[in-house]
Design a protein around this motif. Sequence first.
Motif, PDB file in Angstrom:
ATOM      1  N   GLY A  37       0.820  -1.232  -0.058  1.00  0.00           N
ATOM      2  CA  GLY A  37       0.020   0.085   0.159  1.00  0.00           C
ATOM      3  C   GLY A  37       0.896   1.080   0.017  1.00  0.00           C
ATOM      4  O   GLY A  37       0.367   2.222   0.142  1.00  0.00           O
ATOM      5  N   ASN A  38       1.903   1.215  -0.011  1.00  0.00           N
ATOM      6  CA  ASN A  38       2.950   2.200  -0.146  1.00  0.00           C
ATOM      7  C   ASN A  38       3.055   3.000  -1.339  1.00  0.00           C
ATOM      8  O   ASN A  38       3.586   4.260  -1.219  1.00  0.00           O
ATOM      9  N   HIS A  39       2.410   2.559  -2.334  1.00  0.00           N
ATOM     10  CA  HIS A  39       2.685   3.447  -3.607  1.00  0.00           C
ATOM     11  C   HIS A  39       1.545   4.356  -3.568  1.00  0.00           C
ATOM     12  O   HIS A  39       1.694   5.474  -3.821  1.00  0.00           O
ATOM     13  N   GLU A  40       0.426   4.044  -2.661  1.00  0.00           N
ATOM     14  CA  GLU A  40      -0.518   5.110  -2.471  1.00  0.00           C
ATOM     15  C   GLU A  40       0.177   6.466  -1.587  1.00  0.00           C
ATOM     16  O   GLU A  40      -0.067   7.615  -2.041  1.00  0.00           O
ATOM     17  N   ILE A  41       0.716   6.037  -0.785  1.00  0.00           N
ATOM     18  CA  ILE A  41       1.390   7.148   0.300  1.00  0.00           C
ATOM     19  C   ILE A  41       2.428   7.512  -0.413  1.00  0.00           C
ATOM     20  O   ILE A  41       2.635   8.727  -0.501  1.00  0.00           O
ATOM     21  N   ALA A  42       2.892   6.998  -1.555  1.00  0.00           N
ATOM     22  CA  ALA A  42       4.138   7.687  -2.385  1.00  0.00           C
ATOM     23  C   ALA A  42       3.516   8.846  -3.043  1.00  0.00           C
ATOM     24  O   ALA A  42       3.948   9.814  -3.299  1.00  0.00           O
ATOM     25  N   ALA A  43       2.441   8.209  -3.585  1.00  0.00           N
ATOM     26  CA  ALA A  43       1.807   9.414  -4.615  1.00  0.00           C
ATOM     27  C   ALA A  43       1.204  10.493  -3.608  1.00  0.00           C
ATOM     28  O   ALA A  43       1.356  12.002  -4.230  1.00  0.00           O
ATOM     29  N   TRP A  44       0.972  10.373  -2.386  1.00  0.00           N
ATOM     30  CA  TRP A  44       0.471  11.426  -1.456  1.00  0.00           C
ATOM     31  C   TRP A  44       1.713  12.308  -1.302  1.00  0.00           C
ATOM     32  O   TRP A  44       1.880  13.555  -0.988  1.00  0.00           O
ATOM     33  N   ILE A  45       3.063  11.725  -1.162  1.00  0.00           N
ATOM     34  CA  ILE A  45       4.161  12.386  -0.854  1.00  0.00           C
ATOM     35  C   ILE A  45       4.549  13.407  -1.996  1.00  0.00           C
ATOM     36  O   ILE A  45       5.133  14.562  -1.614  1.00  0.00           O
ATOM     37  N   MET A  46       4.462  12.854  -3.230  1.00  0.00           N
ATOM     38  CA  MET A  46       4.645  13.769  -4.643  1.00  0.00           C
ATOM     39  C   MET A  46       3.689  14.597  -4.243  1.00  0.00           C
ATOM     40  O   MET A  46       4.045  16.049  -5.030  1.00  0.00           O
ATOM     41  N   ARG A  47       2.442  14.574  -4.058  1.00  0.00           N
ATOM     42  CA  ARG A  47       1.360  15.591  -3.897  1.00  0.00           C
ATOM     43  C   ARG A  47       1.988  16.748  -3.122  1.00  0.00           C
ATOM     44  O   ARG A  47       1.862  17.879  -2.943  1.00  0.00           O
TER      45      ARG A  47
END
Lengths: 236, 342
Positions: B278-288
């Motif tokens: 599930g960390n890909h979603e959090i990675a996307a959040w970090i990019m935002r």
Amino acid sequence: MKDSRTSSSNGNKRKPSDKKWFTGIDPNGVMNNAQRILNTAVEVLEEEIAAGILAAKKIEKKVIDVDEVRSGNAEELMSRIRRDTHDAVDIFLDALSVIANYVNGLSETIEKTKKNGVAKEAPNPVSGYQVPTVKNDLPVKAGESMDITIELSNDNEKPMEVSLRKAALVGPDENKIAAKNIIISPQTFTLKPLSKQKVHIAVKVPVICKPGSYSGLFIDNKNTRICTVVVVDVIK
Amino acid sequence: MQDAVMKSMLSEYAGYALQGIMHIIPDKEPKKYLYDLIADYPTRGGKGFRPGLCIATCRAFGGRLDQALNSATALELFHNAFLVHDDVEDVSYVRRNKPTMHQYNNMGIAVNVGDAMNVLSLKPLLKNKEVLGPALAMKIFEEIEHMVAETVEGQAIELGWRKDNVCRLDDADYMRMILKKTCWYTCIHPVRIGAMIGSCGKVAVDKFNRFGYFMGTAFQIQDDILNLVAEENKYGKEIGGDIIEGKRTLMLIHLFKTCNKKELEKLALFLSDTQADGNHEIAAWIMRLMDKYGSIDHCRKVAKYMAGAALKEFCSVFAALPDSKDKKFIEELIVYMINRDY
């Protein structure tokens, strides 16, 4: 290439032909930001080069064959060590000299006064003038602070702008007292003709600092002849 | 100089180094899991910055291609060896649009191939003795020794930050790590070695340190930015891979300092186990988040400052040399490094 640039015949003068390169930079803040970031970068490079020289010197010490020295065949070995030490000083001074614009026509001396510190002179074999060393009189304990005072004098009949650059002090096993733990007061000032100015160097030694001798070169941003090596002895 | 011309020149320099590499790979067993794999990364099409800087500096100082060839080959092979090992250490999946070596083989084989590449890199350095004489060959050997030591130290610093989940870093920490991990081997030593060869050892090469450092930092920051915003097929690696790997890039360090406390806590939790589901979603959040706090714009500016400083240094340390195609290439490469999209 998105930004083509022009050059003169000797390659010395260039100006951007395309301002696109700087798009998005606030012109009011750019100089301060750029200066701060580049200063940080240069300080890091200086510290790393100094640390590398110290590490090399330590290795040199380790590879000295004590028996050979004692057997009387020491001359060749000592010549090599002297040469390497001079090379190390060369590297160090070269790295420092490129950060400053050399100001000719000024002959300044740096004097040291004793407050909590005592001054020692050390010959500089490379440049022909002496880089003074200031050292704390009594060793300082980790977690404590100490002050050293130096005195700058301007023997010229022109005012002299001074902006001292502090450096991390490097000690045993590449341990450091970071530059942020050092306060120079005043750090930037104008020295009137034929006048003197005391400068206080306050060092806060971190609690985790290992015992040993820590040293670093403090130098003027524009004139590399204004410099001093600060040595702080730390005990448990 | 047009982009296409620059790419063509880089490709030419890279081609020289690749020829050198192919020449020194032993034609013997074991091939399948060793010698055949050594050519893999070099033949995937590297950018050619390192051999380019080495050869161009040598020629700008009056030297010849054949004099710089061994050193350029060694630099490129060391670089590819670092990449093989880096991909294992960073658990990367894609390199130059293909699976990383440990992905299509296994970790043991990839580590061993990287070791072999490091050892093979010594061969051209030994050959330098015949071309340049023993004294200059030894000086270059010392340059390489320093280069490799600095690089592994820089990598250790970054791996340590990740292992200890360090989230309190500043610009100076990043610059120190990049100086060691990237700048020495990407820019400083290639230029120093090229100048040594071109001048027959007469030039004091320490004066190139700041030039290479500024250039290398600009290069690395641009590389980090591309990892977030590039087109994957051009860039050749997975976009956002640095975030997934928990790399302490300048963007992440900027974010540490600018985001609010709650966001920082979430960020630190993610970085403590970047491989979790599930960390890909959090990675996307970090990019935002990076977008929200201007971290990428900040780093673009820093890269430009560094490139500007490198140009200034170039004017200082290369000014005395006569104008030439190679000198022009070095100057143009500075801006190219921060404008590139791959």
